[in-house]
Design a protein around this motif. Structure first.
Motif, short mmCIF file in Angstrom:
data_model
loop_
_atom_site.label_atom_id
_atom_site.label_comp_id
_atom_site.label_asym_id
_atom_site.label_seq_id
_atom_site.Cartn_x
_atom_site.Cartn_y
_atom_site.Cartn_z
N LEU A 109 0.84 -1.20 0.00
CA LEU A 109 0.00 0.00 0.00
C LEU A 109 0.88 1.25 0.00
O LEU A 109 0.62 2.20 -0.74
CB LEU A 109 -0.92 -0.01 1.23
N SER A 110 1.93 1.23 0.80
CA SER A 110 2.81 2.39 0.91
C SER A 110 3.54 2.68 -0.41
O SER A 110 3.64 3.84 -0.82
CB SER A 110 3.83 2.17 2.02
N TYR A 128 6.57 12.88 4.36
CA TYR A 128 7.92 12.35 4.34
C TYR A 128 7.90 10.89 3.95
O TYR A 128 7.10 10.12 4.48
CB TYR A 128 8.57 12.51 5.73
N LYS A 129 8.79 10.53 3.04
CA LYS A 129 8.97 9.11 2.73
C LYS A 129 10.02 8.60 3.71
O LYS A 129 11.15 9.11 3.74
CB LYS A 129 9.44 8.92 1.29
N GLN A 130 9.64 7.62 4.51
CA GLN A 130 10.52 7.07 5.52
C GLN A 130 10.78 5.60 5.23
O GLN A 130 9.98 4.94 4.58
CB GLN A 130 9.94 7.31 6.92
N TYR A 131 11.91 5.11 5.73
CA TYR A 131 12.36 3.77 5.38
C TYR A 131 12.80 3.00 6.62
O TYR A 131 13.51 3.54 7.48
CB TYR A 131 13.53 3.87 4.40
N LYS A 136 13.08 -3.39 5.36
CA LYS A 136 13.40 -3.04 3.97
C LYS A 136 12.15 -2.56 3.22
O LYS A 136 11.92 -2.92 2.06
CB LYS A 136 14.08 -4.19 3.25
N LYS A 137 11.36 -1.74 3.92
CA LYS A 137 10.14 -1.17 3.33
C LYS A 137 10.02 0.28 3.74
O LYS A 137 10.51 0.69 4.79
CB LYS A 137 8.89 -1.93 3.81
N SER A 138 9.31 1.03 2.90
CA SER A 138 9.09 2.45 3.15
C SER A 138 7.65 2.70 3.56
O SER A 138 6.79 1.83 3.44
CB SER A 138 9.39 3.26 1.88
N LYS A 147 8.00 7.06 13.38
CA LYS A 147 7.08 6.21 14.14
C LYS A 147 6.80 5.02 13.24
O LYS A 147 5.90 5.06 12.40
CB LYS A 147 5.80 6.96 14.51
N ASN A 148 7.59 3.98 13.41
CA ASN A 148 7.62 2.84 12.50
C ASN A 148 6.33 2.02 12.55
O ASN A 148 6.03 1.41 13.57
CB ASN A 148 8.83 1.97 12.85
N PRO A 149 5.59 1.96 11.43
CA PRO A 149 4.35 1.18 11.40
C PRO A 149 4.58 -0.33 11.24
O PRO A 149 3.68 -1.12 11.48
CB PRO A 149 3.61 1.73 10.18
N TYR A 150 5.79 -0.72 10.86
CA TYR A 150 6.07 -2.14 10.68
C TYR A 150 6.44 -2.85 11.98
O TYR A 150 6.23 -4.05 12.12
CB TYR A 150 7.19 -2.33 9.64
N TYR A 151 6.98 -2.11 12.93
CA TYR A 151 7.36 -2.69 14.21
C TYR A 151 6.60 -2.10 15.38
O TYR A 151 6.68 -2.59 16.49
CB TYR A 151 8.88 -2.55 14.44
N GLY A 152 5.87 -1.03 15.15
CA GLY A 152 5.05 -0.45 16.20
C GLY A 152 5.86 -0.03 17.41
O GLY A 152 6.98 0.44 17.30
N LYS A 153 5.28 -0.25 18.57
CA LYS A 153 5.90 0.17 19.83
C LYS A 153 7.21 -0.56 20.11
O LYS A 153 8.08 -0.05 20.80
CB LYS A 153 4.93 -0.05 20.99
N LYS A 154 7.36 -1.76 19.54
CA LYS A 154 8.55 -2.57 19.77
C LYS A 154 9.82 -1.86 19.28
O LYS A 154 10.86 -1.91 19.94
CB LYS A 154 8.39 -3.92 19.07
N MET A 155 9.72 -1.19 18.14
CA MET A 155 10.88 -0.48 17.57
C MET A 155 10.38 0.80 16.90
O MET A 155 10.64 1.04 15.72
CB MET A 155 11.61 -1.37 16.57
N SER A 156 9.70 1.61 17.64
CA SER A 156 9.04 2.80 17.11
C SER A 156 9.98 3.74 16.35
O SER A 156 9.63 4.28 15.32
CB SER A 156 8.36 3.56 18.24
N GLY A 157 11.19 3.92 16.86
CA GLY A 157 12.11 4.89 16.26
C GLY A 157 13.00 4.32 15.18
O GLY A 157 13.87 5.03 14.66
N CYS A 158 12.79 3.07 14.79
CA CYS A 158 13.63 2.44 13.77
C CYS A 158 13.24 2.97 12.40
O CYS A 158 12.12 2.78 11.93
CB CYS A 158 13.47 0.92 13.80
N GLY A 159 14.15 3.66 11.76
CA GLY A 159 13.89 4.15 10.42
C GLY A 159 14.64 5.43 10.14
O GLY A 159 15.29 6.01 11.02
N VAL A 160 14.52 5.87 8.91
CA VAL A 160 15.19 7.08 8.48
C VAL A 160 14.31 7.77 7.43
O VAL A 160 13.61 7.11 6.67
CB VAL A 160 16.60 6.75 7.90
#
Length: 170
Positions: A109-110, A128-131, A136-138, A147-160
């Motif tokens: 979807l993204s 913003y396009k974040q990754y 390995k998804k944006s 606020k990472n939607p793939y890992y949620g609260k477990k790794m919220s800040g993971c991304g760039v």
């Protein structure tokens, strides 16, 4: 007889206003689709599967309101290329009870939502396009804060943040 005339006038007035309630133009409609997408993203970022279902229903409803008849040939070709894919993933997210499955569909979807935003640069807010390097998804966000939607609260800040898309000038 006057009552019937007044009743008819009221019904006619309501019908005309209902027709006018549809999105006035392509820009508004695309922004409504973006708003629905961001709702899904925010729900997944907080691990809220039920909210993702609800937001996905709003998203798919917004897709149906996009006025394809107002598009030029190039826009129509781009919309046609992605609309069914967006609908497919939106419906799967709206029907799923498994957050992992919702996140799987959110990945495609993204990608398709990003393509739409590039084809229709009408977003009324900066996005913003974040990754996520782990997944390995944006995704698209309305905030520069990750606020990472793939890992949620477990790794919220993971991304760039990979790209900033300014709001369209009005």
């Amino acid at each position: 007889m006057k009552t019937i005339k007044y009743l008819f006038a009221i019904i006619l007035f309501i019908a005309v206003n209902k027709v006018n309630a549809a999105p006035a133009d392509i820009n508004t409609a695309i922004n409504n689709v973006l708003k629905g997408y961001l709702g899904i993203k925010n729900a997944l970022a907080t691990d809220n599967s039920k909210a993702a279902n609800d937001e996905a229903k709003k998203f798919t409803a917004a897709l149906k309101e996009v006025p394809v008849d107002q598009m030029d040939a190039k826009q129509k070709a781009e919309w046609t290329k992605y609309a069914e894919k967006l609908r497919f993933d939106g419906e799967h997210i709206s029907e799923s009870t498994e957050i992992a499955h919702e996140r799987e569909h959110f990945g495609s979807l993204s990608g398709n939502m990003y393509a739409i935003l590039k084809a229709f640069p009408v977003n009324d807010v900066a996005v913003y396009k974040q990754y996520c390097p782990m997944e390995k998804k944006s995704w698209i966000s309305e905030s520069a804060t990750i606020k990472n939607p793939y890992y949620g609260k477990k790794m919220s800040g993971c991304g760039v943040t990979k790209e900033a898309m300014k709001a369209a000038s009005k």
